[in-house]
Design a protein around this motif. Structure first.
Motif, short mmCIF file in Angstrom:
data_model
loop_
_atom_site.label_atom_id
_atom_site.label_comp_id
_atom_site.label_asym_id
_atom_site.label_seq_id
_atom_site.Cartn_x
_atom_site.Cartn_y
_atom_site.Cartn_z
N VAL A 42 -1.26 -6.22 -14.95
CA VAL A 42 -0.08 -7.11 -14.32
C VAL A 42 0.57 -6.95 -13.34
O VAL A 42 0.69 -6.07 -12.74
CB VAL A 42 0.77 -7.50 -15.53
CG1 VAL A 42 2.44 -7.73 -15.67
CG2 VAL A 42 0.83 -7.26 -16.82
N VAL A 43 0.74 -7.62 -12.92
CA VAL A 43 1.68 -8.14 -11.15
C VAL A 43 2.60 -9.08 -11.51
O VAL A 43 2.24 -10.22 -12.28
CB VAL A 43 1.14 -9.16 -10.21
CG1 VAL A 43 1.89 -8.70 -9.10
CG2 VAL A 43 -0.76 -8.22 -9.96
N PHE A 44 3.91 -8.31 -11.75
CA PHE A 44 5.21 -9.04 -11.27
C PHE A 44 6.03 -9.08 -9.91
O PHE A 44 6.26 -7.98 -9.51
CB PHE A 44 5.99 -8.43 -12.38
CG PHE A 44 6.40 -8.06 -12.42
CD1 PHE A 44 8.00 -7.01 -12.11
CD2 PHE A 44 5.99 -6.21 -13.10
CE1 PHE A 44 8.82 -6.15 -11.61
CE2 PHE A 44 5.99 -5.35 -12.77
CZ PHE A 44 7.60 -5.04 -12.38
N ASN A 45 7.10 -10.07 -9.96
CA ASN A 45 7.29 -9.97 -8.61
C ASN A 45 8.88 -9.87 -9.02
O ASN A 45 9.60 -9.68 -10.19
CB ASN A 45 7.41 -11.92 -7.66
CG ASN A 45 8.26 -12.18 -8.74
OD1 ASN A 45 8.80 -13.26 -9.08
ND2 ASN A 45 9.43 -12.97 -7.45
N TYR A 46 9.94 -9.71 -8.46
CA TYR A 46 10.73 -9.11 -8.19
C TYR A 46 12.11 -9.76 -6.84
O TYR A 46 11.17 -9.93 -5.84
CB TYR A 46 11.56 -7.62 -8.60
CG TYR A 46 11.21 -6.82 -7.48
CD1 TYR A 46 12.29 -6.34 -6.25
CD2 TYR A 46 9.92 -6.28 -7.31
CE1 TYR A 46 12.28 -5.40 -5.85
CE2 TYR A 46 10.04 -5.00 -6.74
CZ TYR A 46 10.85 -4.75 -5.86
OH TYR A 46 10.25 -3.85 -4.31
N ALA A 63 0.86 2.55 -11.66
CA ALA A 63 0.51 1.20 -10.04
C ALA A 63 -1.16 0.81 -10.62
O ALA A 63 -1.90 0.01 -9.82
CB ALA A 63 0.31 1.62 -8.45
N ALA A 64 -1.79 1.80 -11.45
CA ALA A 64 -3.40 1.27 -11.33
C ALA A 64 -3.33 -0.42 -12.15
O ALA A 64 -4.51 -0.51 -13.05
CB ALA A 64 -3.91 2.88 -12.06
N VAL A 65 -1.92 -0.12 -12.85
CA VAL A 65 -2.32 -0.76 -13.83
C VAL A 65 -1.53 -2.11 -13.83
O VAL A 65 -0.73 -3.44 -14.41
CB VAL A 65 -3.04 -0.66 -15.61
CG1 VAL A 65 -3.98 0.00 -15.98
CG2 VAL A 65 -1.38 0.08 -15.72
N CYS A 66 0.06 -1.87 -13.76
CA CYS A 66 1.08 -3.05 -13.39
C CYS A 66 1.17 -2.89 -11.74
O CYS A 66 1.49 -1.20 -11.30
CB CYS A 66 1.38 -2.40 -14.32
SG CYS A 66 3.11 -3.62 -14.50
N ARG A 67 1.43 -3.35 -10.64
CA ARG A 67 2.15 -3.37 -9.74
C ARG A 67 3.20 -4.31 -9.77
O ARG A 67 3.69 -5.52 -9.92
CB ARG A 67 1.03 -4.27 -8.45
CG ARG A 67 -0.15 -3.58 -9.12
CD ARG A 67 -0.04 -2.44 -7.82
NE ARG A 67 -1.38 -1.54 -7.64
CZ ARG A 67 -2.06 -1.64 -6.50
NH1 ARG A 67 -1.96 -2.50 -5.83
NH2 ARG A 67 -3.73 -1.36 -7.24
N ALA A 68 4.94 -4.11 -8.82
CA ALA A 68 5.69 -4.98 -8.30
C ALA A 68 5.51 -5.22 -7.19
O ALA A 68 4.84 -4.29 -6.32
CB ALA A 68 6.97 -4.45 -8.61
#
Length: 271
Positions: A42-46, A63-68
């Protein structure tokens, strides 16, 4: 991936990459968590909630599987930049969830609404959505199908609308107009893209208990009036919105496209 067996039915998105806008809190954060639980990267923004975003990344496996990604969404160019950041992070985008948006809390009669408020709401709720969708669809068309995908699915787009987009909302015409536009956009995209294996659907929530709605729902007079319009008598929990979004990105929804999925406790009944 479709899976059933002695342990029950599993909705798996293993091998997929999901881009979720507005993922640091509320419905977006619940959706990030649920997509990670289903196995997606998942990549999500804030925009400004750095601590909340970092906490979600840590909770969801790092961060290996989820990035903000710190990214304001108010123009088409902002939306395009976010998609490029997702591709840079994990190489592809299989699901684009357009959850971000603004709802100016103060009542603004149409005769008094400023041009600045109108343009600001349109920029965030519609212009940037266009930028994300345009760039995500272009990416989905050129990338190979994810190995875990079943059938003809090349990608999924889920737009988050609102009951306000269906019945309107006095004194919040800017918000209602954008959410109504997302419903029309869903139908248009479905007609255009389903033949290429790109599904587009919409989830339209009613009132949901989030930080953003806490001020309204905590007002005893206002909340009593609002809840009286919901046959179920309560606002939704964020997971009750995230789960339909997840479902629409799985092969279980393989014959659903252009649908407006109403999740509102029976408040608005449309066919």
């Amino acid at each position: 991936m479709l899976s059933s067996g002695g342990s029950g039915v599993t909705m798996s998105l293993a091998g997929r990459v999901a881009l979720i806008t507005g993922g640091s809190r509320g419905i977006g954060a619940a959706t990030v968590r649920m997509f990670r639980q289903a196995g997606a990267k998942v990549v999500f923004n804030y925009r400004s909630a750095t601590k909340e975003a970092e906490a979600i990344v840590a909770e969801c496996g790092g961060a290996a599987v989820c990035r903000a990604v710190e990214q304001t969404l108010s123009t088409p160019e902002d939306g395009a930049a976010l998609v490029r950041a997702a591709v840079a992070a994990f190489g592809r985008v299989d699901c684009a969830i357009l959850n971000h948006g603004v709802w100016p809390a103060h009542d603004a009669p149409i005769a008094e609404m400023t041009s600045e408020q109108w343009r600001s709401t349109m920029g965030t709720n519609l212009d940037s959505v266009f930028g994300v969708v345009r760039t995500a669809v272009a990416q989905m068309k050129i990338q190979p199908k994810a190995q875990a995908q079943v059938g003809s699915a090349r990608g999924h787009i889920v737009l988050i609308s609102s009951t306000a987009g269906q019945r309107g909302e006095a004194f919040h015409v800017d918000y209602a107009a954008t959410k109504g536009a997302l419903i029309s956009l869903t139908k248009s995209l479905s007609t255009e893209l389903i033949g290429e294996g790109i599904y587009c659907n919409c989830v339209a929530p009613g009132w949901v208990a989030t930080d953003a709605s806490a001020g309204v729902l905590s007002d005893p007079v206002v909340s009593k009036k609002l809840l009286s319009l919901i046959p179920l008598g309560r606002p939704a929990h964020v997971d009750e919105i995230a789960a339909p979004v997840l479902f629409l990105c799985t092969p279980f929804a393989g014959f659903i496209s252009g649908e407006i999925f109403n999740v509102n406790g029976g408040a608005v009944l449309v066919g």
